[in-house]
Write an enzyme that holds these catalytic residues in place. Structure first.
Site, PDB file in Angstrom:
ATOM      1  N   ASP A   9     -32.730  17.907 117.645  1.00  0.00           N
ATOM      2  CA  ASP A   9     -32.199  19.434 117.563  1.00  0.00           C
ATOM      3  C   ASP A   9     -32.446  20.404 118.743  1.00  0.00           C
ATOM      4  O   ASP A   9     -31.985  21.555 118.636  1.00  0.00           O
ATOM      5  CB  ASP A   9     -32.410  20.069 116.374  1.00  0.00           C
TER       6      ASP A   9
ATOM      7  N   GLU B  55     -19.704  23.366 108.974  1.00  0.00           N
ATOM      8  CA  GLU B  55     -19.529  21.957 109.412  1.00  0.00           C
ATOM      9  C   GLU B  55     -18.143  21.199 109.664  1.00  0.00           C
ATOM     10  O   GLU B  55     -17.981  20.641 110.887  1.00  0.00           O
ATOM     11  CB  GLU B  55     -20.701  21.071 108.742  1.00  0.00           C
TER      12      GLU B  55
ATOM     13  N   ASN C  62     -24.239  16.328 117.763  1.00  0.00           N
ATOM     14  CA  ASN C  62     -24.834  16.135 116.597  1.00  0.00           C
ATOM     15  C   ASN C  62     -24.493  17.509 115.846  1.00  0.00           C
ATOM     16  O   ASN C  62     -24.296  18.235 116.451  1.00  0.00           O
ATOM     17  CB  ASN C  62     -26.411  15.979 116.549  1.00  0.00           C
TER      18      ASN C  62
ATOM     19  N   HIS D 267     -25.722  19.953 112.805  1.00  0.00           N
ATOM     20  CA  HIS D 267     -26.815  20.330 112.310  1.00  0.00           C
ATOM     21  C   HIS D 267     -26.669  21.654 111.363  1.00  0.00           C
ATOM     22  O   HIS D 267     -26.153  22.499 111.791  1.00  0.00           O
ATOM     23  CB  HIS D 267     -28.020  20.738 113.238  1.00  0.00           C
TER      24      HIS D 267
ATOM     25  N   ASN E  62     -18.833  14.652 106.759  1.00  0.00           N
ATOM     26  CA  ASN E  62     -18.285  15.167 108.215  1.00  0.00           C
ATOM     27  C   ASN E  62     -17.478  13.991 108.967  1.00  0.00           C
ATOM     28  O   ASN E  62     -16.622  14.571 109.820  1.00  0.00           O
ATOM     29  CB  ASN E  62     -19.681  15.371 108.930  1.00  0.00           C
TER      30      ASN E  62
ATOM     31  N   GLY F   8     -20.983  10.941 104.165  1.00  0.00           N
ATOM     32  CA  GLY F   8     -19.886  11.140 105.236  1.00  0.00           C
ATOM     33  C   GLY F   8     -18.780  12.191 105.038  1.00  0.00           C
ATOM     34  O   GLY F   8     -17.617  11.735 105.652  1.00  0.00           O
TER      35      GLY F   8
END
Ligand code: GAR
Length: 209
Positions: free
Chosen positions: A151, A181, A108, A110, A14, A12
């Site tokens: 993706d 990110e 999302n 990636h 992010n 977690g």
């Protein structure tokens, strides 16, 4: 105000980047109101608790099928009036009907520059292993809208990160998280909540002023 749900499966970091940005007032017109984990062991749940955000566990194996899981998850998010679904290290694939129910409202993060090192089987450390095995000198992260193709949804933002001599997958993963990110994801969350992202029919995202 956009109600945000963050879906997680692991550490977690992010999620933490979003919560920290929110605490600094950098998520404009949005608020994280739910964290949903696919595992009851995810440290991300602890991070949610520490930030005072309700955490929920929904495990795929508790449902008769993937479709039943996705339906229950969609129902749950609708009941909470969620306007943005953020996949932040969420390791369960969401089906087409879920993606349709939240079309252009799921993002999302990636850990590569899509279209490199993405698609089925490319997640977490595997992405960095593949990048190092190929010998690329630059990698990075991508934030994109989610559709039924793994993706494959419209790209919103990307940031490049150098590969350094002697990198291991773990070292590279940490650098990509810190330099790409954790910077990109909160920014994109805010842009979405501010209504500044638009997607054309051919899948090109524009950021408006
Ligand atoms: C992140 O590197 C994220 O980009 C990746 O999993 C990690 C989760 O870390 N996601 C994927 O690979 C999705 N295909 P976190 O739990 O610390 O945020």
């Amino acid at each position: 105000m956009v109600n945000i749900a963050v879906l997680v499966s692991g550490g977690g970091t992010n999620l933490q980047a979003i919560l920290d940005a929110q605490a600094r007032g950098e998520i404009k017109n949005g608020q994280v109101c739910a964290v949903v984990s696919s595992s009851d062991k995810a440290y991300a749940l602890e991070r949610a608790k520490n930030a005072g955000v309700p955490g929920y566990v929904m495990k795929k194996k508790d449902y008769p099928s993937g479709a039943a899981y996705c339906e229950a998850l969609a129902q749950f998010l609708k009941e909470k009036d969620i306007g943005l679904v953020v996949l932040a290290g969420f390791m369960t694939v969401l089906d087409e009907s879920f993606c349709k129910a939240f079309e252009n409202r799921i993002i999302n993060v990636h850990p590569s520059l899509i279209p490199s090192f993405c698609g089925d089987g490319f997640y977490g450390l595997h992405v960095h292993e593949a990048a190092l095995a190929k010998g690329v000198k630059v990698t990075g992260a991508t934030v994109h809208f989610v559709n039924a193709v793994t993706d494959g949804g419209p790209i919103i933002a990307q940031r490049a990160v150098d590969v350094e001599p002697g990198d291991t997958p773990e070292v590279l993963q940490k650098r990509v998280m810190a330099q790409a990110e954790h910077i990109l994801l909160p920014r994109v969350v805010s842009l979405f909540c501010e209504g500044r992202l638009s997607v054309s029919d051919d899948g090109i995202v524009t950021i408006t002023e």
